[in-house]
Design a protein around this motif. Structure first.
Motif, PDB file in Angstrom:
ATOM      1  N   VAL A  65     -12.961  10.024  -7.745  1.00 33.81           N
ATOM      2  CA  VAL A  65     -11.487   9.640  -8.167  1.00 33.81           C
ATOM      3  C   VAL A  65     -11.432   9.555  -9.539  1.00 33.81           C
ATOM      4  N   ASN A  66     -12.472   8.873 -10.110  1.00 31.21           N
ATOM      5  CA  ASN A  66     -12.303   8.485 -11.713  1.00 31.21           C
ATOM      6  C   ASN A  66     -12.535   9.826 -12.458  1.00 31.21           C
ATOM      7  N   LEU A  67     -13.611  10.603 -11.815  1.00 29.39           N
ATOM      8  CA  LEU A  67     -13.992  11.817 -12.530  1.00 29.39           C
ATOM      9  C   LEU A  67     -12.730  12.764 -12.669  1.00 29.39           C
ATOM     10  N   LYS A  68     -11.952  12.995 -11.500  1.00 26.76           N
ATOM     11  CA  LYS A  68     -10.935  13.927 -11.417  1.00 26.76           C
ATOM     12  C   LYS A  68      -9.553  13.427 -12.243  1.00 26.76           C
TER      13      LYS A  68
ATOM     14  N   MET B 137       0.765  -1.216   0.117  1.00 23.93           N
ATOM     15  CA  MET B 137       0.121   0.093  -0.051  1.00 23.93           C
ATOM     16  C   MET B 137       0.862   1.231  -0.153  1.00 23.93           C
ATOM     17  N   ILE B 138       0.569   2.284  -0.708  1.00 24.58           N
ATOM     18  CA  ILE B 138       1.162   3.526  -0.760  1.00 24.58           C
ATOM     19  C   ILE B 138       1.084   4.376   0.567  1.00 24.58           C
ATOM     20  N   ASN B 139       2.200   4.744   1.182  1.00 22.87           N
ATOM     21  CA  ASN B 139       2.305   5.670   2.391  1.00 22.87           C
ATOM     22  C   ASN B 139       1.526   6.862   2.092  1.00 22.87           C
ATOM     23  N   SER B 140       0.677   7.436   2.840  1.00 23.74           N
ATOM     24  CA  SER B 140      -0.053   8.705   2.863  1.00 23.74           C
ATOM     25  C   SER B 140       0.940   9.899   2.561  1.00 23.74           C
ATOM     26  N   LYS B 141       1.814   9.841   3.299  1.00 25.35           N
ATOM     27  CA  LYS B 141       2.898  11.084   3.460  1.00 25.35           C
ATOM     28  C   LYS B 141       3.573  10.992   1.973  1.00 25.35           C
ATOM     29  N   SER B 142       3.708   9.825   1.358  1.00 25.28           N
ATOM     30  CA  SER B 142       4.421   9.776  -0.217  1.00 25.28           C
ATOM     31  C   SER B 142       3.616  10.656  -0.942  1.00 25.28           C
ATOM     32  N   VAL B 143       2.363  10.719  -0.827  1.00 25.50           N
ATOM     33  CA  VAL B 143       1.917  11.616  -2.001  1.00 25.50           C
ATOM     34  C   VAL B 143       1.063  12.825  -1.441  1.00 25.50           C
ATOM     35  N   GLY B 144       1.613  13.038  -0.191  1.00 23.81           N
ATOM     36  CA  GLY B 144       1.378  14.539   0.500  1.00 23.81           C
ATOM     37  C   GLY B 144       0.217  14.524   1.120  1.00 23.81           C
TER      38      GLY B 144
ATOM     39  N   GLY C  18      -7.274   4.877   2.611  1.00 23.97           N
ATOM     40  CA  GLY C  18      -6.937   4.432   1.148  1.00 23.97           C
ATOM     41  C   GLY C  18      -7.673   5.283  -0.024  1.00 23.97           C
ATOM     42  N   THR C  19      -8.756   5.847   0.484  1.00 23.83           N
ATOM     43  CA  THR C  19      -9.571   6.757  -0.406  1.00 23.83           C
ATOM     44  C   THR C  19      -8.713   8.156  -0.455  1.00 23.83           C
TER      45      THR C  19
ATOM     46  N   VAL D  42      -8.239  15.299  -5.874  1.00 26.59           N
ATOM     47  CA  VAL D  42      -9.765  15.575  -5.379  1.00 26.59           C
ATOM     48  C   VAL D  42      -9.695  16.494  -4.165  1.00 26.59           C
ATOM     49  N   THR D  43     -10.672  17.454  -3.986  1.00 21.23           N
ATOM     50  CA  THR D  43     -10.646  18.620  -2.768  1.00 21.23           C
ATOM     51  C   THR D  43     -12.004  18.073  -2.391  1.00 21.23           C
TER      52      THR D  43
END
Length: 74
Positions: free
Chosen positions: A60-63, A1-8, A28-29, A38-39
């Motif tokens: 997520v898909n739309l953005k 799983m991707i670390n949350s800090k790695s994507v900011g 995860g979302t 997504v904001t």
């Protein structure tokens, strides 16, 4: 799983969703949201335009394909 800090993902990013009424979003979302940009404002814009039952995955898909929120009243 991707670390949350790695994507900011920051506490402030998570709190921004809480502040606009989007609470208890799974980690995860949140990571997916941050990775595509997504904001809570993006989500709220769809809601204000009448799209009230949009799933997190759909945002997520739309953005990720560049869909912009529709104008209110259209």
């Amino acid at each position: 799983m991707i670390n949350s800090k790695s994507v900011g993902v920051t506490d402030d990013y998570i709190k921004s969703f809480d502040a606009m009424g989007y609470k208890n979003i799974p980690q995860g979302t949140i990571i997916n949201f941050k990775s595509v940009g997504v904001t809570p404002e993006y989500m709220k814009s769809f809601e204000e335009a009448g799209y009230k039952d949009v799933s997190y995955g759909t945002f997520v898909n739309l953005k990720s394909i560049g869909v912009v929120p529709p104008d209110k009243g259209r």
